[in-house]
Enzyme design. Structure first.
Site, mmCIF file in Angstrom:
data_model
loop_
_atom_site.group_PDB
_atom_site.id
_atom_site.type_symbol
_atom_site.label_atom_id
_atom_site.label_comp_id
_atom_site.label_asym_id
_atom_site.label_seq_id
_atom_site.Cartn_x
_atom_site.Cartn_y
_atom_site.Cartn_z
ATOM 1 N N ASP A 1 0.760 -1.236 -0.090
ATOM 2 C CA ASP A 1 0.050 -0.071 0.165
ATOM 3 C C ASP A 1 0.941 1.339 0.219
ATOM 4 O O ASP A 1 2.124 1.166 0.561
ATOM 5 C CB ASP A 1 -0.929 0.063 1.149
ATOM 6 C CG ASP A 1 -1.882 1.114 0.999
ATOM 7 O OD1 ASP A 1 -2.607 1.241 0.147
ATOM 8 O OD2 ASP A 1 -1.921 2.097 2.118
ATOM 9 N N GLU B 1 0.816 5.822 0.387
ATOM 10 C CA GLU B 1 0.195 6.921 0.774
ATOM 11 C C GLU B 1 0.860 8.214 -0.075
ATOM 12 O O GLU B 1 1.920 7.955 -0.577
ATOM 13 C CB GLU B 1 0.088 7.510 1.990
ATOM 14 C CG GLU B 1 -0.475 6.372 3.138
ATOM 15 C CD GLU B 1 -2.045 6.150 2.821
ATOM 16 O OE1 GLU B 1 -2.506 7.084 2.213
ATOM 17 O OE2 GLU B 1 -2.339 4.990 3.337
ATOM 18 N N HIS C 1 -4.797 10.679 5.564
ATOM 19 C CA HIS C 1 -3.666 9.904 6.145
ATOM 20 C C HIS C 1 -2.967 10.585 7.360
ATOM 21 O O HIS C 1 -2.259 9.885 8.133
ATOM 22 C CB HIS C 1 -2.709 9.272 5.164
ATOM 23 C CG HIS C 1 -2.127 10.449 4.304
ATOM 24 N ND1 HIS C 1 -1.602 11.663 4.657
ATOM 25 C CD2 HIS C 1 -2.223 10.670 2.871
ATOM 26 C CE1 HIS C 1 -1.158 12.529 3.599
ATOM 27 N NE2 HIS C 1 -1.631 11.996 2.623
ATOM 28 N N HIS D 1 -5.643 6.431 7.436
ATOM 29 C CA HIS D 1 -5.079 5.584 6.384
ATOM 30 C C HIS D 1 -3.627 5.472 6.897
ATOM 31 O O HIS D 1 -3.089 6.564 7.299
ATOM 32 C CB HIS D 1 -5.414 5.933 5.135
ATOM 33 C CG HIS D 1 -6.649 5.728 4.392
ATOM 34 N ND1 HIS D 1 -6.901 4.828 3.555
ATOM 35 C CD2 HIS D 1 -8.004 6.101 4.944
ATOM 36 C CE1 HIS D 1 -8.277 4.712 3.234
ATOM 37 N NE2 HIS D 1 -8.667 5.578 4.191
ATOM 38 N N ASP E 1 -2.318 -0.350 6.829
ATOM 39 C CA ASP E 1 -3.360 -0.925 5.689
ATOM 40 C C ASP E 1 -2.797 -2.265 4.852
ATOM 41 O O ASP E 1 -3.735 -3.058 4.626
ATOM 42 C CB ASP E 1 -3.578 0.065 4.740
ATOM 43 C CG ASP E 1 -4.489 1.220 5.302
ATOM 44 O OD1 ASP E 1 -5.009 1.238 6.359
ATOM 45 O OD2 ASP E 1 -4.976 2.229 4.522
#
Length: 238
Positions: free
Chosen positions: A7, A9, A57, A153, A158
């Site tokens: 994942d 960001e 986030h 997040h 995640d």
């Protein structure tokens, strides 16, 4: 089989608008079991982060000021994921950003989707649960996975949650062991079993009917399609 659940960001939604990756989180699965091998890195994007992204986030420009730039961590990241199957929720988003970063770092760098097989769990979820919400929070609720620590997040968190979701979506229980709590009692029951009487008639064998076999094959086909060809029972048949 080595799989990496990944994942990211970012500073915003579109790499074409100059947005950058600010966090990468990866966890490793080997033969469907989580290992202790992880990759996690915050990255200085050398630009401002969109306000809407910060609300998602919680990562600020000030926090990233002393973090390494992507070109400083690129080789370690590429080496970590090299040759693995990447499991990503909404893969085009993350893969698009990763390829954009790699191209900026090295114009001759091979796109990540050419060196790694990509499994998109969002596509899988939509096939398995059409017409329903299939974001990560909805899947956690559907598969009773604890995501109570996910107030914002975060790439590593995640990725860890997605690993549990993926395992639940593609086979449920992944570890069976008699070790630990209750194992002594279980062994005691096994040791105390009595042998069957010598004159006992053989057990009756009830074979599946043609209708049941067809239903079984249809179910395997559905699992195979939902897991992008990863149905283990199909592989045993071949």
């Amino acid at each position: 089989m080595r799989q990496i659940v990944l994942d990211t960001e970012t500073t915003g939604l579109e790499p074409a608008q100059g947005h950058r990756i600010i966090e990468i989180g990866c966890v490793e699965l080997v033969n469907r079991r989580l290992t202790d091998n992880r990759y996690h890195q915050y990255i200085n994007p050398e630009r401002e982060i969109d306000e809407g992204a910060v609300e998602v986030h919680g990562i600020t420009t000030e926090f990233l000021a002393d973090k390494p730039r992507f070109e400083e961590i690129a080789e370690d990241f590429v080496n970590f994921i090299h040759g693995a199957e990447l499991i990503i929720h909404n893969a085009p988003f993350d893969v698009g950003f990763i390829n954009h970063e790699l191209k900026q770092f090295d114009g001759n760098r091979q796109p990540v989707d050419q060196s790694c097989r990509i499994v998109d769990t969002l596509v899988m979820a939509r096939q398995m649960h059409p017409g329903q919400k299939n974001n990560l929070d909805a899947l956690c609720k559907r598969y009773t996975i604890d995501n109570s620590s996910r107030e914002l997040h975060g790439a590593l968190l995640d990725a860890e949650i997605l690993a549990e979701v993926y395992l639940a979506m593609t086979g449920g229980q992944v570890r069976l062991s008699l070790e630990g709590r209750g194992s002594g009692e279980a062994r005691s029951r096994i040791e105390s079993r009595r042998p069957l009487a010598a004159g006992r008639p053989p057990l009756k064998i009830i074979r599946a009917s043609e209708t049941e076999q067809l239903a079984h094959q249809a179910r395997l086909e559905a699992i195979d399609q939902a897991s992008d060809g990863q149905c283990l029972w199909r592989k045993l048949d071949t």
